[in-house]
Design a protein around this motif. Structure first.
Motif, PDB file in Angstrom:
ATOM      1  N   PHE A  36       2.316   0.168   5.157  1.00 22.61           N
ATOM      2  CA  PHE A  36       2.584   0.755   6.478  1.00 22.61           C
ATOM      3  C   PHE A  36       3.758   0.072   7.163  1.00 22.61           C
ATOM      4  O   PHE A  36       4.647   0.733   7.715  1.00 22.61           O
ATOM      5  N   TYR A  39       7.167   0.760   5.285  1.00 21.61           N
ATOM      6  CA  TYR A  39       7.587   2.140   5.520  1.00 21.61           C
ATOM      7  C   TYR A  39       8.231   2.287   6.901  1.00 21.61           C
ATOM      8  O   TYR A  39       9.310   2.868   7.044  1.00 21.61           O
ATOM      9  N   ASN A  40       7.574   1.737   7.903  1.00 16.43           N
ATOM     10  CA  ASN A  40       8.101   1.855   9.263  1.00 16.43           C
ATOM     11  C   ASN A  40       9.308   0.950   9.495  1.00 16.43           C
ATOM     12  O   ASN A  40      10.169   1.270  10.315  1.00 16.43           O
ATOM     13  N   ARG A  43      12.306   2.885   8.423  1.00 17.85           N
ATOM     14  CA  ARG A  43      12.633   3.918   9.412  1.00 17.85           C
ATOM     15  C   ARG A  43      13.255   3.295  10.662  1.00 17.85           C
ATOM     16  O   ARG A  43      14.175   3.868  11.251  1.00 17.85           O
ATOM     17  N   TYR A  44      12.757   2.114  11.048  1.00 22.89           N
ATOM     18  CA  TYR A  44      13.312   1.461  12.234  1.00 22.89           C
ATOM     19  C   TYR A  44      14.766   1.061  12.007  1.00 22.89           C
ATOM     20  O   TYR A  44      15.590   1.115  12.926  1.00 22.89           O
ATOM     21  N   PHE A 196      11.218   4.666  15.121  1.00 26.15           N
ATOM     22  CA  PHE A 196      10.351   4.821  13.957  1.00 26.15           C
ATOM     23  C   PHE A 196      10.242   6.267  13.491  1.00 26.15           C
ATOM     24  O   PHE A 196       9.502   6.550  12.548  1.00 26.15           O
ATOM     25  N   GLU A 198      11.016   9.769  11.683  1.00 24.51           N
ATOM     26  CA  GLU A 198      11.573  10.121  10.376  1.00 24.51           C
ATOM     27  C   GLU A 198      12.849  10.927  10.579  1.00 24.51           C
ATOM     28  O   GLU A 198      12.964  11.724  11.520  1.00 24.51           O
ATOM     29  N   ASN A 262       8.382   3.654  21.155  1.00 27.02           N
ATOM     30  CA  ASN A 262       8.109   2.864  19.945  1.00 27.02           C
ATOM     31  C   ASN A 262       6.691   2.297  19.915  1.00 27.02           C
ATOM     32  O   ASN A 262       6.209   1.883  18.854  1.00 27.02           O
ATOM     33  N   ILE A 265       3.763   2.941  17.302  1.00 26.59           N
ATOM     34  CA  ILE A 265       3.881   2.316  15.987  1.00 26.59           C
ATOM     35  C   ILE A 265       3.821   0.794  16.102  1.00 26.59           C
ATOM     36  O   ILE A 265       3.176   0.127  15.283  1.00 26.59           O
TER      37      ILE A 265
END
Length: 392
Positions: A36, A39-40, A43-44, A196, A198, A262, A265
């Motif tokens: 998790f 993945y984030n 994206r960040y 975060f 996509e 944000n 997340i």
């Protein structure tokens, strides 16, 4: 020696079974947390695609009785009055979807047998400059573009790469998205929801698309001179109240809005990290307790081994290896279940992050177990045969 270790472990299967379950539980939790977070984190790190610093958002309310032409003239007069203020650097009008506002508009079209799904933003001709949007190809639309046969749109990089990956350029092509439009520009990555978010196909439409439905733009983004928000907020509010004859004016700091966007997340990440930390601490304490107990019960065995010529290093290695074998057994079982997630595509996350999570979880657990096993094992290796062999 390996077979000897397996016999010793089988004889202590109850204690080793508890360690096995702790390792398996820790792996499953860490695997999920690492996947998790990684993945984030990726994206960040991808850019938002626009500048939100030193910018404010504004929402106001036009009189519903105003016709489209009057609204456009009022918008331009307000924009010019704002630009006349020394602390204002840029002004742009936007539609119902604003950066970090939480709203999402999406449309889909079937173009030549291809399903085009794209998010939507409604902006004016000044948005590209005001938000400092970086263009990958083409340009932002202008007033002249609005007089052409097809209404102009701008799309982002994800739109181009997802739907037209093998085409060198899509600028000046006709796109069937919510009607026929001509693409005049392609931006770089653009994410308006949060850091975060996509990267999703995004299309920018001009204000005329909303005017057709009698819904003019009633929000703005105003870029200010650095550190001038406190002194300019009241003059801007007064100017807008005077121009619209309506006190329903809301002003917000976009930088603070980004932080709020944000949080959904960031907060889970912090919570998961805290839970994982407590779990690892409990595992470490459990290993210490089990190993110290085993050492106290096996003092005679340790003394006998040393009396027969075993070195402190060999004694330490034995205890560490015993724990590592149990740990590896738990990790292998956990890895077997973990790899099913990307293989079966059980979650809508790229599979690489689950493999990264497996590797990170295995390395973390092996490091902690090795450290926790080494300390009591080193203490055991320092026991003297003369002392332990004569104990009652």
């Amino acid at each position: 020696m390996f077979s000897h270790l397996l016999k010793l472990m089988w004889n202590k299967r109850r204690a080793n079974g508890m360690i096995f379950l702790e390792i398996l539980l820790a792996f499953i939790v860490l695997f999920g947390v690492y996947s998790f977070i990684l993945y984030n984190l990726e994206r960040y790190q991808s850019p938002l695609g626009f500048n939100y610093e030193n910018s404010i958002g504004v929402r106001l309310d036009f009189d519903d009785e105003m016709d489209s032409l009057t609204v456009l003239k009022t918008q331009e007069r307000i924009r010019q009055d704002l630009l006349a203020m020394s602390d204002v650097e840029a002004v742009t009008w936007i539609g119902p979807v604003n950066p970090f506002g939480g709203s999402t508009w999406q449309t889909s079209s079937d173009a030549s047998g291809q399903l085009i799904q794209t998010q939507m933003m409604f902006v004016d001709k000044h948005f590209g400059d005001a938000a400092e949007v970086e263009m990958m190809d083409g340009r932002w639309f202008t007033e002249d573009d609005l007089r052409g046969k097809y209404r102009p749109i701008v799309v982002n990089r994800e739109y181009k790469e997802r739907f037209f990956p093998n085409v060198e350029t899509i600028v000046d092509s006709i796109a069937e998205v919510n009607g026929e439009h001509i693409i005049v520009g392609v931006t770089n990555d653009f994410k308006y929801k949060s850091n975060f978010a996509e990267n999703f196909p995004l299309t920018f439409y001009p204000q005329v698309e909303r005017m057709d439905n009698g819904e003019p733009f009633e929000m703005m983004i105003i870029r200010l001179r650095p550190n001038s928000l406190a002194e300019v907020e009241e003059p801007i509010y007064n100017l807008l109240v005077s121009a619209t004859k309506n006190t329903d004016v809301v002003i917000w700091d976009m930088a603070k809005d980004r932080i709020k966007a944000n949080r959904p997340i960031v907060i889970p990440i912090v919570i998961l990290m805290v839970i994982s930390g407590f779990l690892l601490i409990n595992i470490a304490l459990g290993l210490f307790g089990v190993l110290f107990t085993q050492i106290n019960r096996r003092r005679a065995e340790i003394g006998l081994r040393k009396a027969m010529g075993a070195t402190p290093r060999e004694v330490t290695t034995q205890f560490v290896m015993e724990v590592l074998i149990v740990t590896l057994a738990g990790l292998l079982l956990g890895t077997f279940f973990a790899v099913q997630v990307p293989i079966l595509e059980l979650m809508d996350i790229p599979g690489k992050f689950f493999y990264y999570g497996i590797i990170a979880a295995v390395l973390t657990i092996l490091l902690i177990v090795t450290i926790c096993a080494f300390l009591p094992s080193f203490q055991a290796s320092r026991l003297q045969p003369a002392n332990v062999l004569h104990e009652d």
